[in-house]
Design a protein around this motif. Sequence first.
Motif, PDB file in Angstrom:
ATOM      1  N   ASN A 147      -5.423   0.654  -4.636  1.00 29.44           N
ATOM      2  CA  ASN A 147      -6.238   1.383  -3.307  1.00 29.44           C
ATOM      3  C   ASN A 147      -6.241   0.518  -2.016  1.00 29.44           C
ATOM      4  O   ASN A 147      -7.289   0.028  -2.140  1.00 29.44           O
ATOM      5  CB  ASN A 147      -7.404   0.954  -4.623  1.00 29.44           C
ATOM      6  CG  ASN A 147      -8.334   2.245  -4.184  1.00 29.44           C
ATOM      7  OD1 ASN A 147      -7.950   3.064  -3.401  1.00 29.44           O
ATOM      8  ND2 ASN A 147      -9.562   1.498  -4.753  1.00 29.44           N
ATOM      9  N   LYS A 148      -5.534   1.055  -1.757  1.00 29.81           N
ATOM     10  CA  LYS A 148      -5.279   0.822  -0.219  1.00 29.81           C
ATOM     11  C   LYS A 148      -4.811   1.625   0.770  1.00 29.81           C
ATOM     12  O   LYS A 148      -3.904   2.451   0.797  1.00 29.81           O
ATOM     13  CB  LYS A 148      -4.450  -0.472   0.548  1.00 29.81           C
ATOM     14  CG  LYS A 148      -5.352  -2.040  -0.618  1.00 29.81           C
ATOM     15  CD  LYS A 148      -6.744  -2.138   0.553  1.00 29.81           C
ATOM     16  CE  LYS A 148      -7.404  -4.001  -0.306  1.00 29.81           C
ATOM     17  NZ  LYS A 148      -8.471  -4.460   0.842  1.00 29.81           N
ATOM     18  N   GLN A 149      -5.592   2.194   2.067  1.00 33.80           N
ATOM     19  CA  GLN A 149      -5.097   2.673   2.575  1.00 33.80           C
ATOM     20  C   GLN A 149      -4.250   2.708   3.109  1.00 33.80           C
ATOM     21  O   GLN A 149      -4.000   1.140   4.119  1.00 33.80           O
ATOM     22  CB  GLN A 149      -6.394   3.459   3.479  1.00 33.80           C
ATOM     23  CG  GLN A 149      -6.276   5.073   4.077  1.00 33.80           C
ATOM     24  CD  GLN A 149      -7.543   5.049   4.807  1.00 33.80           C
ATOM     25  OE1 GLN A 149      -8.591   4.512   5.004  1.00 33.80           O
ATOM     26  NE2 GLN A 149      -7.359   6.392   5.531  1.00 33.80           N
ATOM     27  N   GLU A 162       0.933  -1.424   0.205  1.00 34.08           N
ATOM     28  CA  GLU A 162      -0.138   0.198   0.222  1.00 34.08           C
ATOM     29  C   GLU A 162       0.891   1.103  -0.010  1.00 34.08           C
ATOM     30  O   GLU A 162      -0.021   2.619  -0.656  1.00 34.08           O
ATOM     31  CB  GLU A 162      -0.851   0.273   1.096  1.00 34.08           C
ATOM     32  CG  GLU A 162      -0.167  -0.283   2.692  1.00 34.08           C
ATOM     33  CD  GLU A 162      -0.172  -1.818   3.166  1.00 34.08           C
ATOM     34  OE1 GLU A 162      -0.209  -1.416   4.340  1.00 34.08           O
ATOM     35  OE2 GLU A 162      -0.101  -2.330   2.410  1.00 34.08           O
ATOM     36  N   GLN A 163       1.957   1.472   0.478  1.00 32.27           N
ATOM     37  CA  GLN A 163       2.918   2.531   0.203  1.00 32.27           C
ATOM     38  C   GLN A 163       3.547   2.441  -1.555  1.00 32.27           C
ATOM     39  O   GLN A 163       4.100   3.516  -1.244  1.00 32.27           O
ATOM     40  CB  GLN A 163       4.053   2.097   1.510  1.00 32.27           C
ATOM     41  CG  GLN A 163       3.694   2.073   3.139  1.00 32.27           C
ATOM     42  CD  GLN A 163       4.637   2.066   3.737  1.00 32.27           C
ATOM     43  OE1 GLN A 163       5.713   1.006   3.826  1.00 32.27           O
ATOM     44  NE2 GLN A 163       5.324   2.701   4.809  1.00 32.27           N
ATOM     45  N   THR A 180       0.836  -1.272   7.978  1.00 31.48           N
ATOM     46  CA  THR A 180       1.705  -1.007   7.417  1.00 31.48           C
ATOM     47  C   THR A 180       2.973  -1.536   8.181  1.00 31.48           C
ATOM     48  O   THR A 180       4.405  -1.802   7.656  1.00 31.48           O
ATOM     49  CB  THR A 180       1.816   0.545   6.798  1.00 31.48           C
ATOM     50  OG1 THR A 180       0.644  -0.021   6.253  1.00 31.48           O
ATOM     51  CG2 THR A 180       3.178   1.125   5.905  1.00 31.48           C
ATOM     52  N   ASP A 199      -2.133   2.153   6.819  1.00 31.81           N
ATOM     53  CA  ASP A 199      -2.381   2.089   8.449  1.00 31.81           C
ATOM     54  C   ASP A 199      -1.519   1.262   9.191  1.00 31.81           C
ATOM     55  O   ASP A 199      -0.516   1.641   9.044  1.00 31.81           O
ATOM     56  CB  ASP A 199      -4.060   1.726   8.555  1.00 31.81           C
ATOM     57  CG  ASP A 199      -4.147   0.180   8.231  1.00 31.81           C
ATOM     58  OD1 ASP A 199      -3.502  -0.715   8.181  1.00 31.81           O
ATOM     59  OD2 ASP A 199      -5.573   0.020   8.150  1.00 31.81           O
TER      60      ASP A 199
END
Length: 186
Positions: free
Chosen positions: A16-18, A10-11, A23, A20
């Motif tokens: 398409n993931k937030q 996600e980083q 991670t 948080d």
Amino acid sequence: QGTLPFLSCEQTGRVNKQIDYRTDLYSLGVVFYHLLTGRLPFDEPETMAFIHAILAKQPIQPHIFNPEIPPILSKLIMKLLEKNVEDRYQSAFGLKADLQRLQQFLYSSDVTSRITSPNHRIGSPQRIRSPGSTGRGSPKIPRHEIDFTLALHDVSPRISRLNCLYGREDEVHLLTHTFDDMLRTG
């Protein structure tokens, strides 16, 4: 943003993931992997190849590089390195519970423990005698896959929202119809 070897999927900005707290659990998995194997999960010479590896490749399980690592510990690290956020540990408390259970399972409290000391080469655990130990005991490390279920006590501290409602087609249709009517009539 972060250091390339420790970036989660996600980083990278490619999924398409937030981002948080999970991670951080992925990055902790990279740290554990490096401490136990002496290498990173991915070793790509170029940035784009590294990002591709983070997104698409599976790291080699740690116990393949270091046979001293119990396969179940390897499995725990691989859970931390899951590409899908929902498949990773959902809390540090769940991870801590598994590490404690794993320690109890693999080692008897009065036999030995393993540490990696600052003066000892990374990836080569050192056996330390417990007080009162004869030094003849050794960790009970099975060489085959054992029945140890991970994440039994892993509960997300947040309420997750589903992208889809199941079994509520009539209610969704009514809400959509009402919303559309409101937009038309004002």
